[in-house]
Design an enzyme around this catalytic site. Structure first.
Site, PDB file in Angstrom:
ATOM      1  N   HIS A   1       0.061  -3.586  -6.387  1.00 49.09           N
ATOM      2  CA  HIS A   1       0.283  -4.963  -7.253  1.00 49.09           C
ATOM      3  C   HIS A   1      -0.641  -5.985  -7.266  1.00 49.09           C
ATOM      4  O   HIS A   1      -0.461  -6.896  -7.869  1.00 49.09           O
ATOM      5  CB  HIS A   1       1.723  -5.420  -6.805  1.00 49.09           C
ATOM      6  CG  HIS A   1       2.803  -4.434  -6.807  1.00 49.09           C
ATOM      7  ND1 HIS A   1       3.180  -3.308  -7.440  1.00 49.09           N
ATOM      8  CD2 HIS A   1       3.998  -4.347  -5.912  1.00 49.09           C
ATOM      9  CE1 HIS A   1       4.187  -2.760  -7.365  1.00 49.09           C
ATOM     10  NE2 HIS A   1       4.750  -3.287  -6.252  1.00 49.09           N
TER      11      HIS A   1
ATOM     12  N   GLU B   1       2.718  -0.354   0.642  1.00 43.40           N
ATOM     13  CA  GLU B   1       3.181   0.044  -0.584  1.00 43.40           C
ATOM     14  C   GLU B   1       3.353  -1.186  -1.307  1.00 43.40           C
ATOM     15  O   GLU B   1       4.196  -1.409  -1.957  1.00 43.40           O
ATOM     16  CB  GLU B   1       4.353   0.811  -0.648  1.00 43.40           C
ATOM     17  CG  GLU B   1       4.249   1.511  -1.943  1.00 43.40           C
ATOM     18  CD  GLU B   1       5.296   2.746  -1.966  1.00 43.40           C
ATOM     19  OE1 GLU B   1       6.154   2.838  -2.750  1.00 43.40           O
ATOM     20  OE2 GLU B   1       5.326   3.750  -1.073  1.00 43.40           O
TER      21      GLU B   1
ATOM     22  N   GLN C   1      12.684 -12.426  -3.032  1.00 41.26           N
ATOM     23  CA  GLN C   1      12.886 -11.167  -1.973  1.00 41.26           C
ATOM     24  C   GLN C   1      12.834 -11.894  -0.713  1.00 41.26           C
ATOM     25  O   GLN C   1      13.381 -11.638   0.379  1.00 41.26           O
ATOM     26  CB  GLN C   1      11.421 -10.536  -2.001  1.00 41.26           C
ATOM     27  CG  GLN C   1      11.443  -9.491  -3.210  1.00 41.26           C
ATOM     28  CD  GLN C   1      12.116  -8.306  -2.915  1.00 41.26           C
ATOM     29  OE1 GLN C   1      13.550  -8.390  -3.249  1.00 41.26           O
ATOM     30  NE2 GLN C   1      11.743  -7.280  -2.549  1.00 41.26           N
TER      31      GLN C   1
END
Length: 266
Positions: A146, A142, A99
């Protein structure tokens, strides 16, 4: 890094999926969008940008703030922050090296044209390789669903904030800690069944903030402006009854909701 996170955000660029138009990876904040008409890429991108705007407004940025985004993905939110909020600097933190590689590519122009104002750092939310008191605001959009350890994240957020700094987190949580909630979520949604998302009540985050010494923890439900729009967008690819459409079902059955949670360092 948990295996489900490594696989989901690894070789395949999730942001290229049509449901995440524009490089963002979030469900969107749809309050300003007419859901009765056609929805295209412009409306989808607006929803994702508006979610960032809502979180940044909740963070209460002062003059020339230093901002940290935890779970920055491709850095689209970092770029929006620089473009619209005039911070002194923005740091994007992400646990996944792929990422960050994508982020540096997607934001190459900003990295080149505004040196020192934007940087990307690899690290976990629970172990941030960043100095004490270096930021006026910590945001996360968001990604907290996780995080394996909300208590450790809260401690780190408190550590890297300057006195008077604020943290603002947008994510989805169960509405309570009733027995069996994780099992319910796993039956409804594949992302809970495969371990990508972790079923926890929103109070787990507010309790973690308070235990870390942060004050004024506040919870805002924004579900009315998330779930209907997200489901309407998903309907272009998934039929009713398929698992992605169960996010709205979980909300309507008062199992899951979407929240913005804020707190401050004294």
């Amino acid at each position: 890094m948990r295996p489900a996170v490594r696989e989901t955000y690894g070789p395949d660029d999730l942001s290229r999926a049509p449901i995440f138009a524009g490089g963002f990876i979030n469900f969107g904040y749809w309050q300003a969008i007419d859901l009765s008409g056609p929805l295209g890429e412009a409306e989808r991108v607006r929803s994702q940008e508006d979610l960032y705007r809502h979180v940044l407004d909740a963070a209460g940025l002062g003059n020339d703030p230093a901002v940290l985004e935890v779970g920055c993905g491709l850095g689209m939110g970092c770029a929006l922050t620089l473009r619209e909020y005039g911070p002194a600097a923005v740091t994007g933190l992400d646990v996944h090296p792929e990422q960050l590689r994508r982020a540096r590519g997607a934001q190459a122009d900003l990295l080149r044209d505004e040196p020192g104002r934007l940087r990307f750092v690899q690290g976990a939310a629970e172990r941030m390789p960043l100095p004490n008191g270096g930021f006026d605001a910590v945001i996360s959009v968001e990604a907290a669903q996780h995080f394996p350890d909300l208590d450790a994240f809260a401690v780190e957020a408190a550590r890297v904030l300057r006195p008077g700094g604020r943290v603002a987190v947008a994510s989805f949580f169960t509405v309570d800690d009733a027995p069996g909630r994780p099992e319910e979520m796993a039956k409804l949604l594949e992302t809970y069944a495969n371990g990508l998302d972790i079923a926890r009540p929103v109070t787990a985050l507010t309790d973690a903030f308070r235990a870390a010494g942060l004050t004024g923890a506040r919870v805002e439900s924004i579900g009315p402006h998330v779930w209907q729009g997200w489901d309407r967008w998903l309907s272009q690819w998934w039929a009713p009854g398929t698992w992605p459409r169960n996010f709205l079902r979980a909300y309507e059955e008062r199992i899951l909701d979407y929240y913005v949670v804020t707190a401050a360092r004294p």
